[in-house]
Design an enzyme around this catalytic site. Structure first.
Site, short mmCIF file in Angstrom:
data_model
loop_
_atom_site.label_atom_id
_atom_site.label_comp_id
_atom_site.label_asym_id
_atom_site.label_seq_id
_atom_site.Cartn_x
_atom_site.Cartn_y
_atom_site.Cartn_z
N ASP A 61 9.72 16.69 26.91
CA ASP A 61 10.20 16.55 28.36
C ASP A 61 9.03 15.93 29.18
O ASP A 61 8.96 15.58 30.36
CB ASP A 61 10.64 17.74 28.96
CG ASP A 61 9.55 18.97 28.91
OD1 ASP A 61 8.48 18.87 28.32
OD2 ASP A 61 9.65 20.03 29.65
N SER A 62 7.66 15.79 28.58
CA SER A 62 6.55 15.23 29.19
C SER A 62 7.19 13.63 29.52
O SER A 62 6.42 12.88 30.33
CB SER A 62 5.29 15.10 28.34
OG SER A 62 5.75 14.75 26.93
N ASP A 100 13.11 18.05 23.08
CA ASP A 100 12.78 19.18 23.91
C ASP A 100 13.74 19.40 24.87
O ASP A 100 14.08 18.79 25.62
CB ASP A 100 11.55 18.59 24.68
CG ASP A 100 10.42 19.55 24.92
OD1 ASP A 100 10.68 20.47 24.65
OD2 ASP A 100 9.34 19.12 25.57
N LYS A 130 13.13 21.92 20.53
CA LYS A 130 12.07 22.68 20.98
C LYS A 130 12.24 23.54 22.41
O LYS A 130 12.78 22.98 23.26
CB LYS A 130 10.67 22.04 21.13
CG LYS A 130 9.48 22.67 21.64
CD LYS A 130 8.21 22.25 21.71
CE LYS A 130 7.91 21.23 22.66
NZ LYS A 130 7.75 21.74 24.09
N GLU A 132 10.54 26.29 25.21
CA GLU A 132 9.38 27.04 25.94
C GLU A 132 9.46 28.31 26.15
O GLU A 132 10.53 28.84 26.55
CB GLU A 132 8.83 26.12 27.03
CG GLU A 132 8.59 24.72 26.98
CD GLU A 132 7.89 24.07 28.12
OE1 GLU A 132 7.63 24.89 29.27
OE2 GLU A 132 7.57 22.93 28.35
N GLU A 200 -0.23 25.66 23.25
CA GLU A 200 -1.01 24.78 24.14
C GLU A 200 -1.81 25.35 25.01
O GLU A 200 -1.72 26.42 25.77
CB GLU A 200 0.50 24.10 25.04
CG GLU A 200 -0.19 23.14 26.03
CD GLU A 200 0.76 22.04 26.76
OE1 GLU A 200 2.08 22.23 26.48
OE2 GLU A 200 0.36 21.52 27.65
O1 KIV Z 1 6.80 17.83 26.49
C1 KIV Z 1 5.69 17.51 25.67
O2 KIV Z 1 5.23 16.37 25.60
C2 KIV Z 1 5.33 18.63 24.78
C3 KIV Z 1 3.90 18.53 24.10
C4 KIV Z 1 2.83 18.56 24.90
C5 KIV Z 1 4.01 19.56 22.94
O3 KIV Z 1 5.71 19.78 25.26
#
Ligand code: KIV
Length: 297
Positions: A61-62, A100, A130, A132, A200
């Site tokens: 989600d970055s 994500d 994934k 969080e 992280e």
């Molecule tokens: O969204 C992302 O890029 C991440 C990584 C930093 C693990 O969650």
């Protein structure tokens, strides 16, 4: 002395490489083979990850910041990330692909989490998702999604979706109490059945201590060298951004500078009539041209 990217690119690309699976990731941990993960958000970044021979790709989600221009990961919608994930899927053959879960796509209920995790798998062809956090609700969501047959990667330490609640984008686990909270979260996610966990921005020594308790592959980002693998954001490691980024980022290229230089050179060529040259154009037969002129007359 570090290796220049041009020295390893060809070696890393292996056309007969088998797809990376969950058993393979577990085996890599067992054998102590470092696991390489990068983020990707589109077809070209996926092709780069594939050609470089990375093991896992995360449609993070970055992408909210790196490719969509949001100020943080909070606002990005699941539908937006699914578009990116589909493009990444089209560019990948061998790396294990993780989608994500966006903020708001899994917090409400286990049912909501399963429904949206299924979208990553069915619509975008992701191998896993994934999410969080390692508090009771995140653990419940992870267990529910795993129960529905979708592998889940956990994420503890600095969890950007809830950075406000954590006091900002800062390292976590820097006191005994805070480190114990990270440990409890990681162990709870492992107990819930997560196949892997991201650490992280936690102290390297805290990560090293935790590695003695975690049996699934741990991928670090700002968690020191003890983890089973490392992940970096594609745009950070290649310098496709303004500014330097977090302390843990190592930059392997400065593509933003190259992109600006390339576009500026094009603009200069256009303005000074150096582009296009004759070789960039198409020809027409003299007689055809003359006939065409007659028709215009
Ligand atoms: O969204 C992302 O890029 C991440 C990584 C930093 C693990 O969650």
């Amino acid at each position: 002395m570090s290796t220049h990217p041009s020295q390893i690119a060809v070696v890393a690309a292996a056309p007969d490489r088998l797809p990376v699976t969950l058993p393979r990731l577990a085996e890599m941990k067992r054998l102590g083979e470092p696991i390489v993960m990068v983020t990707a958000y589109d077809f070209p970044s996926a092709r780069a990850a594939e050609s470089a021979g990375v093991d896992m790709v995360l449609v993070g989600d970055s992408g909210a910041m790196t490719v969509l221009g949001y100020p943080s990961t909070v606002a990005v919608e699941l539908d937006e990330l699914l578009v990116l994930a589909k493009a990444v899927r089209r560019g990948l053959r061998t790396p294990f692909l993780v989608g994500d879960m966006t903020f708001g796509s899994y917090e409400i209920s286990d049912e909501q989490a399963i429904r949206n995790a299924l979208r990553f798998v069915k619509e975008a062809g992701c191998d896993a998702v994934k999410l969080e956090g390692g508090g009771p609700s995140s653990v419940s969501r992870a267990r529910a999604i795993i129960g529905a047959g979708i592998p889940v990667m956990g994420h503890v330490g600095l969890t950007p979706q809830t950075a406000t609640a954590l006091g900002g984008y800062r390292a976590q686990g820097r006191s005994a109490d805070a480190a114990a909270r990270v440990a409890a979260a990681a162990l709870a996610l492992q107990d819930a059945g997560c196949f892997s966990i991201v650490f992280e921005a936690i102290p390297s020594e805290v990560a090293a201590e935790l590695m003695t308790r975690i049996e699934v592959p741990v991928i670090g980002i700002g968690a020191g060298p003890a983890t089973d693998g490392q992940v970096l954001v594609f745009h950070d490691l290649l310098g496709i951004r303004e500014g330097l980024g977090a302390r843990f980022v190592k930059r392997y290229a400065s593509l933003q500078d190259e992109m600006v230089a390339g576009v500026a050179a094009f603009a200069d060529d256009v303005r000074t009539h150096r582009y296009p040259e004759p070789r960039h154009g198409y020809a027409i037969d003299r007689e055809q041209l003359s006939a065409f002129r007659d028709r215009l007359a």
